[in-house]
Design an enzyme around this catalytic site. Sequence first.
Site, short mmCIF file in Angstrom:
data_model
loop_
_atom_site.label_atom_id
_atom_site.label_comp_id
_atom_site.label_asym_id
_atom_site.label_seq_id
_atom_site.Cartn_x
_atom_site.Cartn_y
_atom_site.Cartn_z
N GLU A 41 0.80 -1.13 0.33
CA GLU A 41 0.13 -0.04 -0.19
C GLU A 41 1.04 0.66 -0.51
O GLU A 41 1.93 1.04 0.77
CB GLU A 41 -0.66 0.03 1.25
CG GLU A 41 -1.87 -1.34 1.21
CD GLU A 41 -2.51 -1.04 2.59
OE1 GLU A 41 -3.08 -0.43 2.35
OE2 GLU A 41 -2.67 -2.91 3.81
N ARG A 272 4.99 -13.13 9.92
CA ARG A 272 5.78 -12.24 9.00
C ARG A 272 7.44 -11.94 9.52
O ARG A 272 7.57 -12.78 10.66
CB ARG A 272 4.84 -10.48 9.92
CG ARG A 272 4.79 -11.03 11.24
CD ARG A 272 3.90 -10.14 11.58
NE ARG A 272 4.16 -8.38 11.11
CZ ARG A 272 3.52 -7.21 10.54
NH1 ARG A 272 2.29 -7.13 10.98
NH2 ARG A 272 4.05 -6.22 10.30
N LYS A 282 3.43 0.76 11.40
CA LYS A 282 3.53 1.91 10.76
C LYS A 282 3.29 2.80 11.55
O LYS A 282 4.03 4.13 11.77
CB LYS A 282 2.31 1.68 9.57
CG LYS A 282 2.75 1.13 8.01
CD LYS A 282 1.98 1.07 6.98
CE LYS A 282 2.66 0.06 6.21
NZ LYS A 282 1.48 0.50 5.10
#
Length: 576
Positions: A41, A272, A282
């Site tokens: 994104e 992950r 983030k």
Amino acid sequence: MSSAPSNETQAPVQNFIRSAVEADQRAGKWGGRIETRFPPEPNGYLHYGHAKSICLNFGLAEELGGACHLRFDDTNPTKEEQEYVDAIIESVRWLGYDWGEHLYYASDYFPRMVEFAEYLIKAGKAYVESLSAEEMRAYRGTLTEPGRNSPYRDRTIDENLDLFARMKAGEFPDGAHILRAKIDMASPNINLRDPAIYRIRHASHHRTGDQWCVYPMYTFAHPIEDAIENITHSLCTLEFEDQRPFYEWLLEQLAEGGFFERPLPQQIEFARLNLTYVVLSKRKLIELVEGGHTDGWDDPRMPTLIGARRRGFTAEGFRNFAERVGISKANSWIDMSVLEECMREHLNDTAERRVAVLDPVKLIVTNYPEGQSEDCNAPNHPLKPELGSRTMPFSRELWIEREDFMEEPVKGFRRLFPGNKVRLRYGYVVECTGCEKDAEGNITAVTCEYFPDSKSGTPGADNYKVKGNLHWVSVEHGVEAEVRLYDRLFAYPHPGQRREGDAEDLERNYLDDLNADSKRTIRACLEPSLGDTTAESRYQFERHGYFVADRFDHQVGSPVFNRTVTLKDSWKNSGS
């Protein structure tokens, strides 16, 4: 662009994803075709965790003769910017990967996504919801209790089509309505309880401008993008595992409608990257930057790929790291030392050696002629003679490390002290004769005498047996530089988590665990060959570690170097 290391002489590292993909290829599924994708994104900069996904998706496709797409999931106009698109493209290229013709944007598919949403409405598989967000949460149920049907769930197809058309036309404010898939409000998987698939957003998009005022939800857009691009294996991290049933449900509905052919893309999840001494959220990365705790997104202490590049980390080091930590289905923690060691290994092999004095004190060779200098020969790499050598000027006054002299030596000290002999690396053997001090008693210079027949590489030099070997830089010829000594941004492995000994009611803030010594800026003296090096050139500064000429601030004649990593793991026995 960094070139990818060759895998021709190395057997590929096997993992459950590779095994599944190879099995599909052998079985002829999708005609033996392999297509993966990396779908960021564009709402921020890529971080270390993305490097693992990039290496997996691009690396697997590359090794199995397939293709990997770079696709921007730009479905949220309020948080996305072209700046992030450009930075992501640059970082993926820097890691050594190429997507060829396969560069895509979710926004290119907006017309088809609307078409698919309208198809679901016509098929009785979607409806316009008019509950508020708070009311929807109340109707949704919990992990142990089923949800309840919305009072708007049974709107007619015509009413839903009309409302959705008016949503597209911009008649309603943000939040007035959403479009939901109609699946099962009693499903044990909460993600199948009529998930939202379209929302109203009166916001300008970085690519489509004001063309749209409805935007697809990520969970709706992502499987459609995969299917449009004919992706075979959609590799996601574990947080998307619970979303896989909706991914499959949606594509099955659209396949039944004749939009896509089977076999449909297959989603496979993996763990992950969880790395100690950093935060990869983030939200927290934004707080670090906007709160002034770092010098921006490309601060060499930030776990962003642009920060890593500026610090001097290498693409090859990241690829080796991804291979070393592997791919797993189970979450686990990887210590930062593993990443640092991968960088050391690559830099040890590729970085030429240079000399820098980081805490200089003057060494005066009292019996060397004033105004005279001579060249000493130094290899560029001790294990690679093919890289040649360079010359270092030797003169009467030299810079040495302050820690290399002790007026009253402790036991075992083998460097300079009155009466002791050491070799000046690549130069002469000298004997310390004393030191000079200022009025406050601070040492301002160390004095010594040299032995003219002891120069390295000359006959008779081996007759001198000394235990100390010091690096040095000529005062007359050396170059002054700014050197930034970077260390880990956090002082503790798991920032923000309670530590042993903490009070039970203590709530830690991850910002409390910042490492106060994560950056020190000093003025250092470098050998003259470093004065005209170019930005992003990497070297081992002998005894000190690996350093890189800063990507932006370094200039010929005004050098700025960043420490990439120390020669050894200084955290191993720190007790942190």
